[in-house]
Scaffold this motif. Sequence first.
Motif, PDB file in Angstrom:
ATOM      1  N   VAL A   1      40.831  37.327   9.661  1.00 20.74           N
ATOM      2  CA  VAL A   1      41.256  38.349   8.716  1.00 20.74           C
ATOM      3  C   VAL A   1      39.982  39.015   8.212  1.00 20.74           C
ATOM      4  O   VAL A   1      39.083  38.341   7.718  1.00 20.74           O
ATOM      5  CB  VAL A   1      42.037  37.724   7.534  1.00 20.74           C
ATOM      6  N   MET A   2      39.908  40.346   8.390  1.00 18.25           N
ATOM      7  CA  MET A   2      38.686  41.045   7.996  1.00 18.25           C
ATOM      8  C   MET A   2      38.978  42.515   7.710  1.00 18.25           C
ATOM      9  O   MET A   2      39.986  43.047   8.161  1.00 18.25           O
ATOM     10  CB  MET A   2      37.629  40.925   9.095  1.00 18.25           C
ATOM     11  N   PRO A   3      38.087  43.153   6.963  1.00 14.38           N
ATOM     12  CA  PRO A   3      38.235  44.598   6.760  1.00 14.38           C
ATOM     13  C   PRO A   3      38.213  45.317   8.105  1.00 14.38           C
ATOM     14  O   PRO A   3      37.495  44.907   9.016  1.00 14.38           O
ATOM     15  CB  PRO A   3      37.010  44.965   5.925  1.00 14.38           C
ATOM     16  N   LYS A   4      38.999  46.372   8.232  1.00 11.35           N
ATOM     17  CA  LYS A   4      39.095  47.091   9.506  1.00 11.35           C
ATOM     18  C   LYS A   4      37.771  47.698   9.946  1.00 11.35           C
ATOM     19  O   LYS A   4      37.516  47.813  11.133  1.00 11.35           O
ATOM     20  CB  LYS A   4      40.178  48.165   9.439  1.00 11.35           C
ATOM     21  N   GLU A   5      36.932  48.074   8.998  1.00  9.29           N
ATOM     22  CA  GLU A   5      35.665  48.706   9.385  1.00  9.29           C
ATOM     23  C   GLU A   5      34.609  47.683   9.804  1.00  9.29           C
ATOM     24  O   GLU A   5      33.552  48.042  10.287  1.00  9.29           O
ATOM     25  CB  GLU A   5      35.120  49.600   8.271  1.00  9.29           C
ATOM     26  N   ILE A   6      34.905  46.394   9.633  1.00  9.44           N
ATOM     27  CA  ILE A   6      33.944  45.351  10.005  1.00  9.44           C
ATOM     28  C   ILE A   6      34.458  44.603  11.228  1.00  9.44           C
ATOM     29  O   ILE A   6      35.597  44.165  11.265  1.00  9.44           O
ATOM     30  CB  ILE A   6      33.736  44.356   8.845  1.00  9.44           C
ATOM     31  N   THR A   7      33.591  44.488  12.242  1.00  5.63           N
ATOM     32  CA  THR A   7      33.923  43.709  13.429  1.00  5.63           C
ATOM     33  C   THR A   7      32.704  42.899  13.827  1.00  5.63           C
ATOM     34  O   THR A   7      31.592  43.145  13.352  1.00  5.63           O
ATOM     35  CB  THR A   7      34.305  44.617  14.622  1.00  5.63           C
ATOM     36  N   LYS A   8      32.898  41.958  14.711  1.00  4.50           N
ATOM     37  CA  LYS A   8      31.750  41.223  15.251  1.00  4.50           C
ATOM     38  C   LYS A   8      30.816  42.192  15.963  1.00  4.50           C
ATOM     39  O   LYS A   8      29.607  42.041  15.925  1.00  4.50           O
ATOM     40  CB  LYS A   8      32.216  40.136  16.208  1.00  4.50           C
ATOM     41  N   GLY A   9      31.399  43.200  16.601  1.00  2.00           N
ATOM     42  CA  GLY A   9      30.592  44.211  17.283  1.00  2.00           C
ATOM     43  C   GLY A   9      29.675  44.956  16.324  1.00  2.00           C
ATOM     44  O   GLY A   9      28.499  45.179  16.621  1.00  2.00           O
TER      45      GLY A   9
END
Length: 117
Positions: A44-52
Amino acid sequence: TITYHVRDSKSSVKLLSKRLNQLLKQLAVLKQIQVLEGKNIIEVMPKEITKGNAVERIIKPHQKHLPIFLGDDVTDISAFKAIKKYKGITVSLNPNLKYKADFIVNQKDINKILDLR
């Protein structure tokens, strides 16, 4: 971000994901927060944050170095893409992700490389 490893079954992942999405919708934050499902994992994470995004922030100031990323689930795909963008090497421990990774290895191979036996 929150990462939860599910030790039961894939159906538990689906059920928990469904419930989390319902909760986020009730809280009116579903547009800002995403729920990603993996084999035995939910993130579960903010949409603007990814591992990428995180990988890219690490790589950008160190472009003289060869980036290598090891991943094992669909939640790592954005990191694979970031590594590819910087001409790095992607390694997957999951044969189902072979279309995204340069190399597929198993845990024994990794232990040998790291000399962990």
